[in-house]
Design an enzyme around this catalytic site. Structure first.
Site, PDB file in Angstrom:
ATOM      1  CG  ASP A 140     -89.228 -32.332 -37.268  1.00  0.00           C
ATOM      2  OD1 ASP A 140     -89.419 -33.142 -38.253  1.00  0.00           O
ATOM      3  OD2 ASP A 140     -89.559 -31.293 -36.847  1.00  0.00           O
ATOM      4  CE  LYS A 141     -79.808 -35.855 -34.765  1.00  0.00           C
ATOM      5  NZ  LYS A 141     -78.536 -35.538 -35.591  1.00  0.00           N
TER       6      LYS A 141
END
Length: 341
Positions: free
Chosen positions: A170-171
């Site tokens: 995830d970012k």
């Protein structure tokens, strides 16, 4: 010209040939003019979708690209800006299209960036991804992604699907990722991940004092949250679509209202650790999507991919890599009184 539309070129330096999208976009970027097409909807397209009618005028472009142009207000229907790709058209309607670069069409372009390499050979890379770096272009992040950086760093990355990316973080999750540099290596790594022979371990800081066994195996299927399509959730596979998911969780330290745990993935579902931890009543610190709350200065979920181990798909050598906790997480541990050796 097709049987459903008649089209003519209004402004262009040269005729557009099928498959020459890059040339068209380069030309559009070179100056203020754009290439303008117009046409009329024939009887055979009466009652159909706008994006389908547009594809008849410019068949060399994908419907996805044409939908992007609609979102950019670059399409007019009977002289008015069109806003919906699914809008119904009528025979004789006038269509006008401005062919221009879109953020999506420029997403897969090289962008030099600093990448922290943990390992590199001619077959693969292991990268320590910082929090905040998006892995793959997507709505809202069409540039500045890890994929863009890989394309700039390695010319052969453009020959691989997703520039060799075989799994994602995830970012706002930091830590280790493996990236392939050759197609046969990419295929093999995908097979290894599916066969669960790639070991991936994470450290997570969560809300809630730990109770019960120090080691747990969470076996709960995950799918889209039916009440919020932007979230994932534990689902009942007899009633909803989803996939099985398995996470091993072990306690490292619990102090007050917080705990530090090690999570080992057996599957790789979207947001798997975040969903599984929340399902146990231990949402990750600062993971507001799944019930966590910011603590101190930390504004991203407290999750770090700390260990990656696998057999090299070409040389057969056992590889194992570790990435220390970044500063924001070590400072959080200290502030909460949590110990990590």
């Amino acid at each position: 010209m097709t049987d459903s539309v008649q089209s003519k070129l209004i402004i262009s330096g040269s005729a557009v040939q099928a498959g020459h999208l890059d040339e068209i976009l380069d030309e559009a970027e070179a100056g203020p003019d754009v290439e303008l097409r117009e046409g009329t909807v024939a009887a055979s397209s009466h009652g159909g979708r706008l994006d389908r009618a547009l594809a008849g005028i410019v068949p060399e472009f994908s419907r996805s690209y044409l939908q992007q142009l609609i979102e950019l207000a670059a399409v007019r229907l009977n002289g008015k800006i069109a806003t919906k790709a699914a809008a119904k058209v009528r025979a004789g309607d006038a269509l006008q299209i401005e062919l221009r670069p879109t953020p999506q069409s420029q997403a897969f372009t090289p962008e030099p960036m600093a990448l922290e390499l943990v390992f590199e050979d001619e077959y693969l890379l292991v990268i320590n991804k910082p929090a905040g770096l998006v892995v793959h272009p997507a709505p809202g992040n069409w540039s500045g992604t890890l994929l863009n950086g890989l394309l700039a760093r390695d010319p052969q990355a453009c020959l691989l699907p997703r520039a060799g990316i075989v799994h994602r973080l995830d970012k706002d999750t930091s830590g280790l990722m493996v990236v392939a540099r050759k197609r046969q290596v990419m295929d093999r790594l995908v097979e290894m991940i599916a066969a669960r022979t790639v070991s991936r371990e994470y450290l997570a800081i969560a809300h809630g004092a730990w109770q019960g066994p120090k080691a747990r195996q969470i076996e709960l299927p995950i799918g889209r949250d039916p009440r919020n399509r932007l979230r994932m959730a534990v689902v009942d596979l007899e009633k909803q679509s989803g996939k099985s998911a398995s996470t091993g969780v072990s306690l490292l330290h619990s102090e007050g209202a917080y705990c530090l745990v090690r999570c080992k993935l057996q599957t790789g579902r979207t947001h798997q650790i975040r969903v599984h931890m929340a399902s146990m009543g231990h949402p990750l610190v600062a993971d507001e999507v799944y019930g966590g709350r910011p603590v101190g200065k930390l504004q991203r979920q407290a999750l770090h991919a700390t260990k990656l181990a696998f057999v090299h798909p070409v040389t057969g050598v056992d590889l194992e890599f570790t990435a220390p906790l970044p500063t924001d997480l070590t400072e959080l541990l200290e502030s909460l009184g949590l110990r990590y050796n």
